[in-house]
Scaffold this motif. Structure first.
Motif, PDB file in Angstrom:
ATOM      1  N   ILE A 208      47.608  31.179  10.983  1.00  0.00           N
ATOM      2  CA  ILE A 208      46.170  31.375  11.106  1.00  0.00           C
ATOM      3  C   ILE A 208      45.525  31.241   9.739  1.00  0.00           C
ATOM      4  N   ILE A 209      44.582  30.313   9.638  1.00  0.00           N
ATOM      5  CA  ILE A 209      43.842  30.077   8.405  1.00  0.00           C
ATOM      6  C   ILE A 209      42.432  30.609   8.621  1.00  0.00           C
ATOM      7  N   VAL A 210      42.051  31.615   7.857  1.00  0.00           N
ATOM      8  CA  VAL A 210      40.739  32.231   7.978  1.00  0.00           C
ATOM      9  C   VAL A 210      39.784  31.526   7.024  1.00  0.00           C
ATOM     10  N   ALA A 211      38.760  30.902   7.576  1.00  0.00           N
ATOM     11  CA  ALA A 211      37.766  30.194   6.776  1.00  0.00           C
ATOM     12  C   ALA A 211      36.567  31.109   6.590  1.00  0.00           C
ATOM     13  N   SER A 212      36.383  31.599   5.362  1.00  0.00           N
ATOM     14  CA  SER A 212      35.347  32.587   5.082  1.00  0.00           C
ATOM     15  C   SER A 212      34.472  32.125   3.931  1.00  0.00           C
ATOM     16  N   ASP A 213      33.177  32.474   3.997  1.00  0.00           N
ATOM     17  CA  ASP A 213      32.273  32.063   2.930  1.00  0.00           C
ATOM     18  C   ASP A 213      31.972  33.179   1.944  1.00  0.00           C
ATOM     19  N   VAL A 214      32.600  34.343   2.088  1.00  0.00           N
ATOM     20  CA  VAL A 214      32.327  35.451   1.164  1.00  0.00           C
ATOM     21  C   VAL A 214      33.629  36.089   0.711  1.00  0.00           C
ATOM     22  N   THR A 215      33.557  36.840  -0.392  1.00  0.00           N
ATOM     23  CA  THR A 215      34.743  37.489  -0.952  1.00  0.00           C
ATOM     24  C   THR A 215      34.574  39.005  -1.039  1.00  0.00           C
TER      25      THR A 215
ATOM     26  N   ASP B 221      49.502  53.861   9.354  1.00  0.00           N
ATOM     27  CA  ASP B 221      50.285  53.508  10.545  1.00  0.00           C
ATOM     28  C   ASP B 221      50.984  52.153  10.438  1.00  0.00           C
ATOM     29  N   LEU B 222      50.395  51.224   9.720  1.00  0.00           N
ATOM     30  CA  LEU B 222      50.972  49.875   9.649  1.00  0.00           C
ATOM     31  C   LEU B 222      51.484  49.521   8.259  1.00  0.00           C
ATOM     32  N   GLY B 223      51.207  50.383   7.285  1.00  0.00           N
ATOM     33  CA  GLY B 223      51.662  50.096   5.928  1.00  0.00           C
ATOM     34  C   GLY B 223      50.952  48.938   5.285  1.00  0.00           C
ATOM     35  N   ARG B 224      49.741  48.643   5.731  1.00  0.00           N
ATOM     36  CA  ARG B 224      48.965  47.527   5.190  1.00  0.00           C
ATOM     37  C   ARG B 224      47.718  48.067   4.503  1.00  0.00           C
ATOM     38  N   ASP B 225      47.514  47.705   3.252  1.00  0.00           N
ATOM     39  CA  ASP B 225      46.338  48.139   2.505  1.00  0.00           C
ATOM     40  C   ASP B 225      45.370  46.964   2.400  1.00  0.00           C
ATOM     41  N   VAL B 226      44.345  46.979   3.247  1.00  0.00           N
ATOM     42  CA  VAL B 226      43.426  45.841   3.312  1.00  0.00           C
ATOM     43  C   VAL B 226      42.084  46.118   2.656  1.00  0.00           C
ATOM     44  N   ALA B 227      41.839  47.364   2.262  1.00  0.00           N
ATOM     45  CA  ALA B 227      40.494  47.760   1.829  1.00  0.00           C
ATOM     46  C   ALA B 227      39.967  46.923   0.672  1.00  0.00           C
ATOM     47  N   GLY B 228      40.800  46.653  -0.321  1.00  0.00           N
ATOM     48  CA  GLY B 228      40.323  45.967  -1.516  1.00  0.00           C
ATOM     49  C   GLY B 228      40.587  44.485  -1.560  1.00  0.00           C
ATOM     50  N   VAL B 229      41.134  43.926  -0.498  1.00  0.00           N
ATOM     51  CA  VAL B 229      41.460  42.497  -0.497  1.00  0.00           C
ATOM     52  C   VAL B 229      40.167  41.675  -0.493  1.00  0.00           C
ATOM     53  N   PRO B 230      40.004  40.727  -1.424  1.00  0.00           N
ATOM     54  CA  PRO B 230      38.806  39.876  -1.406  1.00  0.00           C
ATOM     55  C   PRO B 230      38.674  39.155  -0.065  1.00  0.00           C
ATOM     56  N   GLY B 231      37.510  39.259   0.534  1.00  0.00           N
ATOM     57  CA  GLY B 231      37.278  38.636   1.834  1.00  0.00           C
ATOM     58  C   GLY B 231      37.509  39.559   3.004  1.00  0.00           C
ATOM     59  N   ALA B 232      38.083  40.753   2.762  1.00  0.00           N
ATOM     60  CA  ALA B 232      38.313  41.691   3.855  1.00  0.00           C
ATOM     61  C   ALA B 232      36.998  42.135   4.496  1.00  0.00           C
ATOM     62  N   GLY B 233      35.915  42.136   3.716  1.00  0.00           N
ATOM     63  CA  GLY B 233      34.621  42.556   4.236  1.00  0.00           C
ATOM     64  C   GLY B 233      33.842  41.459   4.930  1.00  0.00           C
ATOM     65  N   ALA B 234      34.389  40.264   4.988  1.00  0.00           N
ATOM     66  CA  ALA B 234      33.683  39.170   5.653  1.00  0.00           C
ATOM     67  C   ALA B 234      33.498  39.463   7.132  1.00  0.00           C
ATOM     68  N   ALA B 235      32.347  39.023   7.660  1.00  0.00           N
ATOM     69  CA  ALA B 235      32.054  39.161   9.089  1.00  0.00           C
ATOM     70  C   ALA B 235      32.200  40.603   9.571  1.00  0.00           C
ATOM     71  N   GLY B 236      31.614  41.538   8.801  1.00  0.00           N
ATOM     72  CA  GLY B 236      31.664  42.938   9.207  1.00  0.00           C
ATOM     73  C   GLY B 236      33.060  43.511   9.225  1.00  0.00           C
ATOM     74  N   GLY B 237      33.918  42.996   8.336  1.00  0.00           N
ATOM     75  CA  GLY B 237      35.289  43.493   8.266  1.00  0.00           C
ATOM     76  C   GLY B 237      36.257  42.748   9.156  1.00  0.00           C
ATOM     77  N   LEU B 238      35.813  41.702   9.841  1.00  0.00           N
ATOM     78  CA  LEU B 238      36.750  40.908  10.647  1.00  0.00           C
ATOM     79  C   LEU B 238      37.850  40.341   9.759  1.00  0.00           C
ATOM     80  N   GLY B 239      37.521  40.042   8.498  1.00  0.00           N
ATOM     81  CA  GLY B 239      38.554  39.569   7.568  1.00  0.00           C
ATOM     82  C   GLY B 239      39.699  40.555   7.465  1.00  0.00           C
TER      83      GLY B 239
END
Length: 394
Positions: free
Chosen positions: A197-204, A245-263
């Protein structure tokens, strides 16, 4: 500086993205081309409609690669049944999902915008439809969203369980994340493990904080200041439960906030990469070779403001054009604060397309004519500049 030999016609690359609510990328390109040819009948005009992951991404990629579209059922941001489309690239192996088709702001009336309750569930259904059709390489464009749920609805549509204290699924929307107690990925669609899956996002933007999804983009989706505070709290809570629960830290990843957090939600799936959406499209349309063959680039966007300089299509296009010494003109539906920042990226001029007082509805209804007329005026101004340069005393 535009320099063209008198022995041949000027060559113009026309590479706009769509104008939301009025023109697709292709329709915008055709309108601009009409204006250019009115001023320069002999010009060589190359149409290369582009997108950045938001509205028009499916159209741009399907057109560029000679692909096709497949109609699929989905739901809109409020859960109402709709018919949407997924794209298939010309390689026959890659599907394109445009989240705006199901979970986009354009699906709602202004009075329906409420990111506390809007959901990305429909986007999950589009991804599932691509898997059902046998595709294991999927581009997901995530611009133009009406949502702020961290991708929770999308994850639920793909089998992940997001549960409250009583073990029941949390309700849809950003507000539902406030009651999240447990994330269970055991039911996630197993076909995702085989997919890229390639996520195409315009924000970071990151997921939370002053530059996060709620603070920066929540208001355009209908959020009040109090709603922004709640949504930011909800996303922070979501990130903490996911980390535990999943051991994944996504909060600070650039682009994680794209599309209301869909990233952030997409990053919880296997085999996911976030890429600048414009770059994904540029590669598909063979932009670099087409830049090399042109003298001038004309692009366009519905609104040009400070955010345009942060990875949106005109900015990324201008950077590539500047590296090849090609001047760029941006035709803008409207200008917002900070639009001048794009000049530092290689844009030579930003030209508003509305010549006088018009309501938003009138401007959108006349967008093609306005765009064509602005393109013609721009070409005539370029002619005037070249004439003045030629007559300048030594």
């Amino acid at each position: 500086m535009l320099s063209v030999s008198a022995s041949r016609p000027i060559r113009v690359l026309v590479a706009p993205q769509g104008f939301k609510g009025s023109l697709s990328p292709l329709a915008a390109a055709r309108a601009i081309a009409g204006g250019i040819r009115a001023a320069w009948p002999d010009a060589g005009v190359d149409l290369a409609p582009v997108a950045d992951g938001g509205d028009g991404t499916v159209d741009a990629l399907v057109l560029a690669t000679g692909g096709r579209k497949i109609p699929v059922p989905a739901v809109d941001p409020l859960g109402r049944p709709i018919e949407a489309e997924i794209g298939v690239l010309g390689d026959g192996q890659t599907a394109v999902v445009e989240m705006a088709q199901a979970s986009g702001l354009a699906r709602l009336k202004p009075e329906e915008r409420n990111p506390l309750v809007t959901t990305t569930y429909g986007t999950g259904l589009l991804i599932r439809a691509a898997l059902d059709a046998g595709f294991r390489r999927i581009i997901v464009g995530i611009g133009g969203s009406a949502t702020n749920d961290g991708g929770a609805g999308m994850l639920q549509a793909l089998g992940m369980r997001l549960l409250d204290r009583s073990g029941r699924p949390i309700p849809p929307g950003g507000q539902g994340l406030l009651v999240l107690e447990r994330v269970d990925a055991s039911g996630l669609d197993p076909r995702l493990a085989e997919a890229e899956i390639i996520v195409a996002s315009d924000v970071t933007n990151p997921l939370c904080g002053p530059q996060g999804a709620a603070a920066v983009y929540g208001p355009q989706k209908g959020a009040t200041l109090e709603m922004v505070r709640l949504l930011d709290e909800a996303l922070a809570h979501f990130a903490e439960v996911v980390r535990r629960d999943l051991g994944r830290d996504v909060a600070g990843v650039p682009g994680a906030g794209a599309a209301g957090g869909l990233g952030a939600g997409l990053l919880l799936l296997p085999n996911v990469r976030i890429r600048p959406g414009a770059d994904v499209v540029f590669e598909a349309v063979g932009l670099d070779a087409r830049l090399a063959a042109c003298d001038l680039v004309v692009t366009g966007e519905g609104a040009v403001d400070r955010s345009t300089a942060f990875g949106k299509t005109p900015a990324r296009l201008a950077e590539r054009a500047r590296a090849r010494g090609r001047p760029v003109v941006v035709l803008a539906g409207r200008l917002g604060p900070g639009y001048e920042e794009v000049y530092g990226l290689g844009v030579g001029a930003v030209v508003p397309i509305v010549p006088g007082p018009l309501s938003e509805a009138e401007a959108m209804a006349s967008a093609a004519d306005l765009l064509s007329a602005a393109a013609e005026r721009t070409c005539r101004l370029i002619d005037l500049g070249r004439l003045l340069a030629g007559n300048r005393p030594a």
